[in-house]
Scaffold this motif. Sequence first.
Motif, mmCIF file in Angstrom:
data_model
loop_
_atom_site.group_PDB
_atom_site.id
_atom_site.type_symbol
_atom_site.label_atom_id
_atom_site.label_comp_id
_atom_site.label_asym_id
_atom_site.label_seq_id
_atom_site.Cartn_x
_atom_site.Cartn_y
_atom_site.Cartn_z
ATOM 1 N N PHE A 6 0.814 -1.211 0.000
ATOM 2 C CA PHE A 6 0.000 0.000 0.000
ATOM 3 C C PHE A 6 0.854 1.270 0.000
ATOM 4 N N LEU A 21 -10.272 -4.243 -4.825
ATOM 5 C CA LEU A 21 -9.659 -2.948 -5.117
ATOM 6 C C LEU A 21 -9.086 -2.935 -6.528
ATOM 7 N N THR A 58 -1.886 -5.063 -8.486
ATOM 8 C CA THR A 58 -2.127 -3.850 -7.692
ATOM 9 C C THR A 58 -1.373 -2.669 -8.291
ATOM 10 N N ALA A 104 -1.975 3.689 -1.950
ATOM 11 C CA ALA A 104 -3.277 3.029 -1.954
ATOM 12 C C ALA A 104 -4.384 3.975 -1.499
ATOM 13 N N VAL A 105 -4.080 4.863 -0.568
ATOM 14 C CA VAL A 105 -5.076 5.838 -0.111
ATOM 15 C C VAL A 105 -5.439 6.774 -1.258
ATOM 16 N N SER A 161 -7.476 4.790 -3.827
ATOM 17 C CA SER A 161 -8.809 4.488 -3.325
ATOM 18 C C SER A 161 -9.706 5.726 -3.340
ATOM 19 N N THR A 173 -10.986 6.692 1.638
ATOM 20 C CA THR A 173 -10.071 6.670 2.778
ATOM 21 C C THR A 173 -10.517 5.655 3.817
ATOM 22 N N ILE A 223 -9.930 1.989 2.415
ATOM 23 C CA ILE A 223 -8.540 1.537 2.425
ATOM 24 C C ILE A 223 -8.032 1.396 3.853
#
Length: 481
Positions: free
Chosen positions: A35, A186, A287, A309-310, A313, A322, A325
């Motif tokens: 992430f 995701l 990913t 990742a935040v 997302s 937020t 994730i």
Amino acid sequence: MSVESVPEKTAFKHSLGLVDATMLVAGSMIGSGIFIVSADITRNTGSVGWLMFVWLITGFMTLTAALSYGELSAMFPKAGGQYIYLKEAYNPLISFLYGWSFFTVIQTATIAAVAVAFAKFTAYLLPQFSEDIVAVDLGFLQITPAQLLSIVVIVLLTFINTRGVNSGKIIQTTFTLTKLLSLLGLIVFGLLFMKPEIWAANWDSATMWDMHNMWDMHKLNVDGSIASYTTIAAFGAIAASMVGSIFSSDSWNNVTFIAGEIKNPQRNIGLSLALGTIIVTVIYLLTNVMYTGVLSLQEIAAADKDRVAVSASHVIFGTSGTIIIAVMIMISTFGCNNGLIMSGARVYYSMAKDGLFFSKVGQLNKNSVPEFGLWIQCVIASLWALSGKYGNLLDMISFVVVVFYMLTIVGIFILRKKRPDADRPYKAFGYPFLPIIYIIMGLAFCILLIIYKPEYTWPGLIIVLLGIPVYYMIARKEIKA
């Protein structure tokens, strides 16, 4: 420090099947790294081609090592895993240095880092656990709510694992399946709602017909400026990038530590290593493909606190991204730490049985687990969490981790010569070519770090070398005894 043999009634129980072992491999690998670390890789490499290459080469190395370890796990299906392999291939000193490094930093600092990551993302939902708040001020040390929560998590999971391997197994399998499905979700949503203009900017130039742009490596700064590398310096940038991806893919070998509790270990350990590392490698690659479909390279490189990742997302799910994730990472890190805590104490157990650790660690409780080893691991991990220094140490220890992986794989060649007639239910896939390739790649990684990133190498070496006098002090006491 020698101990009496463990009574049969408290021997390890074979409670883990193939699915459980595979979930331990995958669950121990997937923590918080996937992430976060793509931001640093992108800053170091500056192109989507090299970003994917770093993850691909790390996945190849991880899978190659896992397939090689399968032979050793089938030969020595005992608690302790890599510690046992090094002892059988070399001598007690080498295996002790691994166990020493494992206890002082590798496993305990990893547990601390993963627990603090859990706490940090809990703060997205409950701000009172923020790392920016000082809960206790001791003058020389300021303790945050995030650190206190991380210790609570470490203690809780340690307690659960003292209740028997089945308790830890349920958590491990449940949380690993949940985070695998969450990551897949995701990825799917990210690819479905990717931005065509972002994808085009990142990938259209990265084709076989435009190799120059695909492999145009340069340093990409947070402010958008770039800096060119010399050819040699570019190799150093790749090595520095791989520190993060190797950390994110590490702990795949934890299943070997718990071999004494796996059903049909000669078959299931090697198979779980292969299945677990393949699953995680594919998830990691997909990913990163998803990241490059919703974020520009500049957005990946400049993600706030490297939380790629935040950012992704938020693009995919909007303002609720937020929260989504945060929950995902909480599940991921909680399950990851359960696997790390469960398996780590088995190494100390094997050291104690050799007279190289506290004798009490070599005893099993009524639930057939090394309870004392679990609790001293808990204490050291909690101290690392309080210190706040685990992150730097983990970067620095990546060098040492790869060195021990190489030594273990070289051990396959040594044991083939020393014990040609030994029973080998499974033989290393691609032997001797794949193990040799891993050793060459590992050497290149370590040499480049020594040259270009010495701050990643010498602290780890010092930690390992400090174990030499400790070993001889213990050995001297054993001789006198």
